[in-house]
Design a protein around this motif. Structure first.
Motif, PDB file in Angstrom:
ATOM      1  N   LYS A 118       0.726  -1.146   0.076  1.00 12.65           N
ATOM      2  CA  LYS A 118      -0.064   0.031   0.025  1.00 12.65           C
ATOM      3  C   LYS A 118       0.825   1.332  -0.063  1.00 12.65           C
ATOM      4  N   GLY A 119       1.788   1.242   0.725  1.00 11.80           N
ATOM      5  CA  GLY A 119       2.384   2.450   1.224  1.00 11.80           C
ATOM      6  C   GLY A 119       3.903   2.771   0.277  1.00 11.80           C
ATOM      7  N   SER A 120       4.531   1.796  -0.077  1.00 12.18           N
ATOM      8  CA  SER A 120       5.538   1.963  -0.740  1.00 12.18           C
ATOM      9  C   SER A 120       5.422   2.789  -2.171  1.00 12.18           C
ATOM     10  N   PRO A 121       6.704   3.305  -2.659  1.00 11.79           N
ATOM     11  CA  PRO A 121       6.553   3.974  -3.791  1.00 11.79           C
ATOM     12  C   PRO A 121       6.061   3.324  -4.833  1.00 11.79           C
ATOM     13  N   GLY A 122       4.865   3.403  -5.823  1.00 14.07           N
ATOM     14  CA  GLY A 122       4.515   2.447  -6.982  1.00 14.07           C
ATOM     15  C   GLY A 122       3.467   1.608  -6.126  1.00 14.07           C
ATOM     16  N   GLY A 123       2.965   1.869  -5.045  1.00 11.50           N
ATOM     17  CA  GLY A 123       2.081   0.942  -4.291  1.00 11.50           C
ATOM     18  C   GLY A 123       0.602   1.671  -4.558  1.00 11.50           C
ATOM     19  N   LEU A 124      -0.392   0.966  -3.958  1.00 13.08           N
ATOM     20  CA  LEU A 124      -1.772   1.506  -4.033  1.00 13.08           C
ATOM     21  C   LEU A 124      -2.216   2.845  -3.672  1.00 13.08           C
ATOM     22  N   ARG A 125      -1.289   3.551  -2.833  1.00 18.74           N
ATOM     23  CA  ARG A 125      -1.371   4.702  -2.434  1.00 18.74           C
ATOM     24  C   ARG A 125      -1.109   5.750  -3.465  1.00 18.74           C
ATOM     25  N   ASP A 126      -0.176   5.379  -4.289  1.00 16.08           N
ATOM     26  CA  ASP A 126       0.149   6.262  -5.482  1.00 16.08           C
ATOM     27  C   ASP A 126      -1.093   6.484  -6.480  1.00 16.08           C
ATOM     28  N   VAL A 127      -1.905   5.172  -6.703  1.00 13.64           N
ATOM     29  CA  VAL A 127      -3.069   5.446  -7.493  1.00 13.64           C
ATOM     30  C   VAL A 127      -4.039   6.162  -6.745  1.00 13.64           C
ATOM     31  N   HIS A 128      -4.096   6.204  -5.376  1.00 11.96           N
ATOM     32  CA  HIS A 128      -5.211   7.036  -4.590  1.00 11.96           C
ATOM     33  C   HIS A 128      -4.518   8.450  -5.184  1.00 11.96           C
ATOM     34  N   LEU A 129      -3.637   8.711  -4.856  1.00 17.20           N
ATOM     35  CA  LEU A 129      -2.985  10.228  -5.249  1.00 17.20           C
ATOM     36  C   LEU A 129      -3.459  10.682  -6.462  1.00 17.20           C
ATOM     37  N   LEU A 130      -3.343   9.801  -7.437  1.00 15.96           N
ATOM     38  CA  LEU A 130      -3.894  10.277  -8.768  1.00 15.96           C
ATOM     39  C   LEU A 130      -5.338  10.326  -8.744  1.00 15.96           C
ATOM     40  N   ARG A 131      -6.138   9.767  -7.988  1.00 19.30           N
ATOM     41  CA  ARG A 131      -7.696   9.691  -7.893  1.00 19.30           C
ATOM     42  C   ARG A 131      -7.920  10.951  -7.296  1.00 19.30           C
ATOM     43  N   TRP A 132      -7.271  11.188  -6.047  1.00 18.77           N
ATOM     44  CA  TRP A 132      -7.475  12.692  -5.281  1.00 18.77           C
ATOM     45  C   TRP A 132      -7.172  13.605  -6.473  1.00 18.77           C
ATOM     46  N   ILE A 133      -6.142  13.793  -6.889  1.00 15.06           N
ATOM     47  CA  ILE A 133      -5.790  14.998  -7.916  1.00 15.06           C
ATOM     48  C   ILE A 133      -7.009  14.892  -9.190  1.00 15.06           C
ATOM     49  N   GLY A 134      -7.314  13.781  -9.804  1.00 15.14           N
ATOM     50  CA  GLY A 134      -8.183  13.529 -10.663  1.00 15.14           C
ATOM     51  C   GLY A 134      -9.504  14.252 -10.189  1.00 15.14           C
ATOM     52  N   ILE A 152       3.122   1.979 -12.410  1.00 19.31           N
ATOM     53  CA  ILE A 152       2.261   2.898 -11.456  1.00 19.31           C
ATOM     54  C   ILE A 152       3.225   4.223 -11.099  1.00 19.31           C
ATOM     55  N   ASP A 153       4.321   3.894 -10.608  1.00 23.75           N
ATOM     56  CA  ASP A 153       5.164   5.105 -10.193  1.00 23.75           C
ATOM     57  C   ASP A 153       5.203   6.025 -11.468  1.00 23.75           C
ATOM     58  N   ASP A 154       5.649   5.500 -12.776  1.00 20.77           N
ATOM     59  CA  ASP A 154       5.916   6.318 -13.904  1.00 20.77           C
ATOM     60  C   ASP A 154       4.592   7.011 -14.278  1.00 20.77           C
ATOM     61  N   VAL A 155       3.455   6.477 -14.554  1.00 24.24           N
ATOM     62  CA  VAL A 155       2.182   7.143 -14.925  1.00 24.24           C
ATOM     63  C   VAL A 155       1.802   8.152 -13.701  1.00 24.24           C
ATOM     64  N   VAL A 156       2.031   7.814 -12.372  1.00 28.60           N
ATOM     65  CA  VAL A 156       1.514   8.711 -11.759  1.00 28.60           C
ATOM     66  C   VAL A 156       2.515   9.939 -11.371  1.00 28.60           C
ATOM     67  N   ARG A 157       3.786   9.786 -11.804  1.00 28.68           N
ATOM     68  CA  ARG A 157       4.803  10.618 -11.516  1.00 28.68           C
ATOM     69  C   ARG A 157       4.489  11.841 -12.608  1.00 28.68           C
ATOM     70  N   ARG A 158       4.415  11.444 -14.024  1.00 28.57           N
ATOM     71  CA  ARG A 158       3.968  12.327 -14.986  1.00 28.57           C
ATOM     72  C   ARG A 158       2.789  12.664 -14.912  1.00 28.57           C
ATOM     73  N   PHE A 159       1.642  12.309 -14.429  1.00 27.64           N
ATOM     74  CA  PHE A 159       0.260  12.796 -14.124  1.00 27.64           C
ATOM     75  C   PHE A 159       0.250  13.983 -13.107  1.00 27.64           C
ATOM     76  N   VAL A 160       0.871  13.636 -12.096  1.00 32.41           N
ATOM     77  CA  VAL A 160       1.348  14.524 -11.082  1.00 32.41           C
ATOM     78  C   VAL A 160       1.741  15.883 -11.485  1.00 32.41           C
ATOM     79  N   ALA A 161       2.953  15.872 -12.185  1.00 31.43           N
ATOM     80  CA  ALA A 161       3.626  16.788 -13.090  1.00 31.43           C
ATOM     81  C   ALA A 161       2.791  17.552 -13.877  1.00 31.43           C
ATOM     82  N   LEU A 162       2.131  17.021 -14.527  1.00 35.49           N
ATOM     83  CA  LEU A 162       1.317  17.599 -15.756  1.00 35.49           C
ATOM     84  C   LEU A 162       0.048  18.419 -14.756  1.00 35.49           C
TER      85      LEU A 162
END
Length: 893
Positions: A212-228, A316-326
C-alpha cells in the motif's frame, strides 16, 4: 435471592456479539473462496465491501431499534453514516479498517452521539475494526481544511445510511471548497504522499515493499484519484482518461497494475488473518510456491514473481509521476519566471531554469526521433535541468524502439551526458522512465525489476545500478581522498558507463562478470568508443568486484598481494576508476552495507597500489610504514612504554598494526601490561552508531587449545553474530583479538550486565581446558536455532583453498549463507583438522557471507598435501550443510 437480570443480559449480549463475529467470519470465508477461485483483485475487494456494507447496515438497524421511538424516527433525517476512504471507494481487503463518518446536524448532537456509540460498540463486538469520527457538517469541512488526510478521505465518500440531504450537502460544499482552493489541495496531497513515500523507503524497487505505502504502491493510485477529483471532477480512472488527463495505454496499465497489487494485498490479509501490507520475503516465497511459478535457468521462481511485481509498481510510479507533474497547478509567478528566463536553442528547444521544452509545432517530431531526443537530453544535462513533464509524456507515448545501430550523433550525445555530474542521476532516471535508456543500452530492458533474492541486496538490479551512478557523482562533493580520486579521473564518462553496465550480466546461469564483459564489449562498439576506451570499460565491468574481493578477503599488508593487483589494473587512471566504482557499488547495495572499516580497506589498497604504479614504492617502504606506526603507538603510550611493551609491539603482526588506529593499539598494549602471566582480559563496549558490541580479548599466555573457536563458540552460544574480527598473536604468544558482533537478543542498546556476563563466560572457557564450548551451548539452549532460517540466495555453499596468495599461509575462502554460529562451526572444523588461524576476514554484506582464513598447520607451515586439502574442504562443506539443515543446536549434542 439476587436479581438474575444482569447475568441474563450479559449472556444475551455475549451471544449476540458471538453471533456477529460468526457472521463476519462467514462473510470473510466467502470472500476467501472467491479469491481462491481466481477472482480479480477488484472483484474480491468489491465483494468484501458489499459484505461489510451489509453487516454495517444490519448492526446499524439493530442499534436504532434500541433507541426511544421519537429518537428513532428523527435520527435518519438528521444524521448519516458515510463511508469514507477505502470504505467509500468500495475497495476493501479482508481485514482492512472500516472508515466511517457519523455525520449529524447540530439539533441532534446528543442523540446522534449516543446512537453512534451504540453502532461502534456493535461493530467492535462483531470483530470489525473501525476508524470513525462523529462530526457536524461545519466541523467536518473545517477539519478537512486543516488535515489533508480528512480531505482525501472525503473525496470518495459514499452514503451508507441516513439523510441523503445531509450527505449531498457535504459533497457539494466539500467539492466547492476544493475547487476554490485547487492548488492548495493538490499541493497538500502531493506533500503528504511524498512524506509517506520517504517513510516507506523512497524507492519503487526495494526488496520487501509495503503493497500500500511504498512508492509505486496502491497509495500512489489513490493520489492520482484525489488529484483527478480536484482537476476533472471525478476520481475514477476511466473518467479521468475521457477528460484527457490520462492516455489510454496509461489508464489500462494503471488498472491492471492496481488489480495485481490488490490481489497481492488480499493474499497477505487472508494468510495473516489480519491487516498486513508488508510483502515480506517469506510471503514472497509462499506466494511464488502457491502460484506455481517455477525456477528457470539463471532465475529463481521468487525472482520471477517479484520482477512481475516491480514491473507493475514501476509502471504505477511512472504514470502517476507524469500525471502529477502535468496536472499540478503552477502559480502565475512560477510560470512567468520560467517564460522570462527561457532561451531558444536551434529554434526547437527552450531551455529554462527548471525544464527543457520543445516548441509545440516540433514536439511530436522531436520526441519520436531518437537522435533529436538524445540532443534534448544532452541539452538538459549540460543545463542541469530535466525535460518538462509534457515532453517526457510525449517521448513515452512515442514508444521508441532500440535501433540496430546508433548514429554517431546519438552515441556522441549519450557520452556527453555521461560526462556530466551535477544532474546525471536524475537525467538517467528520466531516460529510464521514458524508455530512452533502453534504446541506447538494450540490455537494460531485461533488468527492469530484476532482483537477487538474498538478505544483503535491498534493491533490484536496475535501481541498484542507478543508485551506483548517483553515488559516484556525489563523490564530487567529497573533500577527502575519495573526492580527490574522482576529481582526478579524466574520462568520467567511462566510469559512469561502466557503472551502468556492471550488473547487466545478472540473471544468467553464468558468472555475471563474464556475461557483463561480453555486454560491455558490445555496448562499447555500439557507442563507437575508440578501442583503448572500450578496453577500459570492458575491464572495469569484468573486474568490478576485484578490488572489494581483494580488500575484504586478503591481507593487503602483504606486498605480494599489492604487486599482483597493480599488475592487473596496469594504469593509475584505471585504478582510480576501479576504486570509485568499487565504493559506489557498495553504496548502491543498500543501508548498512557501507562501513568506515570497508572504506579504510579500499582506500589503503588504492594508496598502496598507486605507489606501486607510480614507481615510488620500494621493498623497504613496507618496513618504513610499520616503523612509523610503531613510533606513533610508542608516542601514545608515553612513559608507559617499558621494554616489555616495546618487545610485545615489535612482535605484533603487520596486518594488525596497519588495520587499526594507533590509539587502539596503544590501549591494547596497556591491557597487556596490566596482566599477569596467565591472566585473561575480556571487555565489551556497545557502539550505538552501528548497534554492535565490540568484544576485546587480551591474554599474555594461553594454556588451552582452540582459542579462536572457543571465543566464537561462546559468542554463538549467547546468540551473538560476528560481523568482523581482528585477531593477532605476537611472536611470544600474546593474544589480542577483537570481535564486532550483533546481539540478536537485544534490540537497541545492549545492557552492561549482558556484555559482562558474556565476557565472564569467554574468560571461563579460555581459562580451563575442561570447560567446553559444547557445554556452553547446552547451557544456553534458548539461543540455539534449528532448521533453515530466513530466505537464502540461490548461491551454493563453496569452499576454496588458495596456496598462491600468501607466502606463509594457506588461504581458505568459505562462501555460505549467513546463520547464527556459522563462524564458530568453521573455526571448530579448522581446529579439528589441526589448523591454526593467523588472520580472519569476515564479510557479511555480499551475495553470501564470505569468511576468509589465513591458516597454517601446527608447525606454522602451509598445508601442501593435496589429500589433506581435499579433506579440509569436504569437512567444512559437511559442517556448514549440517548447520543449514539442523541449526546450531546440532553442534551442542
Amino acid at each position: 435471592m439476587p436479581d438474575p437480570a444482569p447475568e441474563t443480559t450479559a449472556t444475551h449480549a455475549d451471544a449476540e456479539a458471538f453471533s456477529g463475529k460468526v457472521e463476519l467470519k462467514r462473510f470473510r470465508e466467502r470472500a476467501r473462496r472467491l479469491f481462491l477461485n481466481g477472482a480479480t483483485g477488484a472483484q474480491v475487494a468489491s465483494a468484501v465491501s458489499d459484505i461489510t456494507d451489509a453487516l454495517l447496515l444490519e448492526l446499524t438497524e439493530k442499534s436504532l431499534e434500541s433507541c426511544e421511538p421519537e429518537v428513532r424516527n428523527r435520527l435518519p433525517e438528521r444524521g448519516a453514516i458515510v463511508a469514507v476512504g477505502g470504505t467509500g471507494r468500495g475497495e476493501l481487503s479482508p481485514y482492512s479498517d472500516v472508515d466511517l463518518l457519523f455525520l449529524h446536524d447540530e439539533r441532534s448532537r446528543e442523540d446522534f452521539h449516543g446512537f453512534a456509540a451504540m453502532v461502534v460498540r456493535e461493530c467492535w463486538d462483531a470483530g470489525m475494526k473501525l476508524g470513525h469520527s462523529v462530526r457536524t457538517l461545519p466541523e467536518t469541512l473545517a477539519l478537512a481544511q486543516e488535515d489533508v488526510s480528512v480531505a482525501t478521505a472525503l473525496v470518495e465518500a459514499r452514503l451508507l445510511w441516513g439523510s441523503e440531504r445531509l450527505f449531498q450537502s457535504l459533497k457539494h460544499r466539500f467539492r466547492n471548497r476544493v475547487t476554490a482552493r485547487l492548488r492548495t489541495f493538490v499541493d497538500r496531497c502531493i506533500a503528504a504522499r511524498e512524506e509517506e513515500r520517504r517513510k516507506f523507503g523512497g524507492t519503487v524497487r526495494q526488496l520487501a515493499p509495503d503493497v500500500k505505502g511504498s512508492p509505486g504502491g496502491l497509495r500512489d493510485v489513490h493520489l492520482l484519484r484525489w488529484i483527478g477529483f480536484a482537476r476533472f471532477g471525478s476520481p475514477q480512472i476511466d473518467s479521468i482518461r475521457l477528460a484527457g488527463g490520462l492516455l489510454r495505454p496509461d489508464a489500462r496499465d494503471l488498472l491492471n497494475a492496481y488489480d495485481f497489487l490488490l490481489r497481492v494485498r488480499h493474499d497477505l490479509h487472508f494468510h495473516a488473518g489480519r491487516a498486513e501490507d508488508l510483502l515480506s520475503r517469506d510471503d514472497q516465497l509462499r506466494i511464488t510456491r502457491e502460484r506455481g511459478i517455477e525456477d528457470v535457468e539463471g532465475q529463481r521462481g521468487v525472482e520471477r514473481f517479484m520482477q512481475e511485481y516491480f514491473l507493475h509498481t514501476g509502471r504505477i510510479d511512472d504514470v502517476v509521476r507524469r500525471f502529477v507533474a502535468l496536472q499540478r497547478p503552477r502559480s502565475p509567478v512560477t510560470g512567468f519566471v520560467e517564460w522570462l528566463f527561457r532561451h531558444r536553442v536551434d529554434g526547437v528547444f527552450g531551455v529554462g531554469p527548471t525544464y527543457v521544452t520543445v516548441v509545440s509545432r516540433h514536439r511530436e517530431r522531436v520526441c519520436s526521433d531518437l537522435d533529436s531526443v538524445m540532443e534534448l537530453y544532452r541539452l538538459a544535462a549540460l543545463s542541469g535541468v530535466l525535460p518538462s513533464p509534457l515532453v517526457e509524456e510525449t517521448i513515452t507515448r512515442a514508444k521508441l524502439e532500440p535501433p540496430p545501430a546508433l548514429t554517431d550523433r546519438a552515441a556522441r550525445a549519450f557520452l556527453e551526458i555521461l560526462r556530466c555530474t551535477s544532474q546525471l542521476g536524475p537525467i538517467l532516471r528520466s531516460m529510464y522512465a521514458t524508455g530512452v535508456l533502453d534504446c541506447i543500452v538494450p540490455d537494460f530492458t531485461r533488468t527492469r525489476g530484476l532482483l537477487q533474492f538474498n538478505q544483503y541486496h535491498h534493491f533490484t538490479v536496475d535501481e541498484h545500478t542507478l543508485r551506483c551512478v548517483e553515488a559516484a557523482t556525489s563523490f564530487e562533493d567529497d573533500f577527502g581522498p575519495l573526492g580527490n580520486c574522482y576529481d582526478g579521473i579524466r574520462h568520467k564518462q567511462l566510469l559512469h558507463l561502466a557503472l551502468l553496465l556492471h550488473d547487466l550480466g545478472k540473471g544468467f546461469p553464468e558468472d555475471h562478470s563474464d556475461v557483463g564483459r561480453a555486454i560491455a564489449e558490445r555496448i562499447g562498439r555500439r557507442l563507437h568508443l575508440p578501442d583503448h576506451q572500450r578496453e577500459v570499460v570492458v575491464f572495469l565491468v569484468w573486474k568490478h568486484l576485484a578490488m572489494t574481493h581483494l580488500a575484504f578477503r586478503r591481507d593487503i599488508t602483504d606486498p605480494a598481494v599489492v604487486v599482483e593487483f597493480a599488475q592487473l589494473v596496469a594504469s593509475p587512471e584505471t585504478l582510480r576508476m576501479l576504486y570509485c566504482l568499487s565504493v559506489a557499488d557498495l553504496h548502491g547495495v543498500g543501508p548498512g552495507t557501507w562501513t568506515e572499516w570497508k572504506g579504510d580497506l579500499l582506500r589503503e589498497l588504492h594508496e598502496q597500489t598507486s605507489l606501486h604504479l607510480s614507481g615510488m614504492r620500494t621493498p623497504a617502504d613496507e618496513e618504513h610504514r610499520l616503523a612509523a606506526v610503531r613510533d606513533r603507538v610508542l608516542a601514545d603510550l608515553g612513559d608507559e612504554a617499558d621494554d616489555t611493551l616495546r618487545h610485545v609491539l615489535d612482535g605484533i603482526p603487520p596486518h594488525y598494526l596497519l588495520s587499526l588506529s594507533t590509539k587502539v593499539i596503544a590501549n591494547d598494549l596497556r591491557v597487556v601490561g596490566s596482566l599477569g602471566e596467565d591472566e585473561i582480559a575480556a571487555h565489551g563496549v556497545y557502539e550505538p552508531e552501528s548497534d554492535t558490541v565490540e568484544y576485546r580479548i587480551v591474554a599474555r599466555r594461553i594454556s588451552v587449545t582452540g582459542f579462536f573457536q572457543r571465543i566464537t563458540g561462546t559468542l554463538a552460544a549467547n546468540g551473538c553474530n560476528v560481523l568482523a574480527a581482528w585477531i593477532a598473536t605476537t611472536r611470544d604468544g600474546v593474544v589480542i583479538d577483537r570481535f564486532d558482533v550483533s546481539d540478536r537478543h537485544h534490540d537497541g542498546r545492549v545492557p552492561e550486565w549482558r556484555t559482562t556476563e558474556i565476557c565472564d563466560e569467554i574468560k571461563q572457557v579460555l581459562s580451563h581446558e575442561s570447560v567446553s564450548v559444547r557445554a556452553m551451548h547446552t547451557r544456553s539452549e534458548r539461543f540455539l536455532t534449528t532448521g533453515p532460517r530466513g530466505p537464502r540466495s540461490n548461491q551454493a555453499t563453496k569452499v576454496s583453498v588458495d596456496n598462491e596468495t600468501s607466502e606463509r599461509c594457506t588461504v581458505v575462502d568459505v562462501f555460505a549463507h549467513d546463520r547464527p554460529g556459522l563462524l564458530y562451526v568453521i573455526a571448530r572444523t579448522l581446529y579439528e583438522h589441526d589448523l591454526s588461524i593467523d588472520l580472519a576476514k569476515i564479510s557479511t554484506h555480499l551475495d553470501q557471507v564470505v569468511d576468509v582464513f589465513y591458516v597454517t598447520d601446527r608447525s606454522g607451515e602451509k598445508v601442501r598435501d593435496g589429500a589433506r586439502l581435499v579433506a579440509i574442504r569436504s569437512a567444512l562443506k559437511e559442517a556448514i550443510e549440517a548447520l543449514e539443515r539442523h541449526g546450531l543446536a546440532h553442534f551442542a549434542r
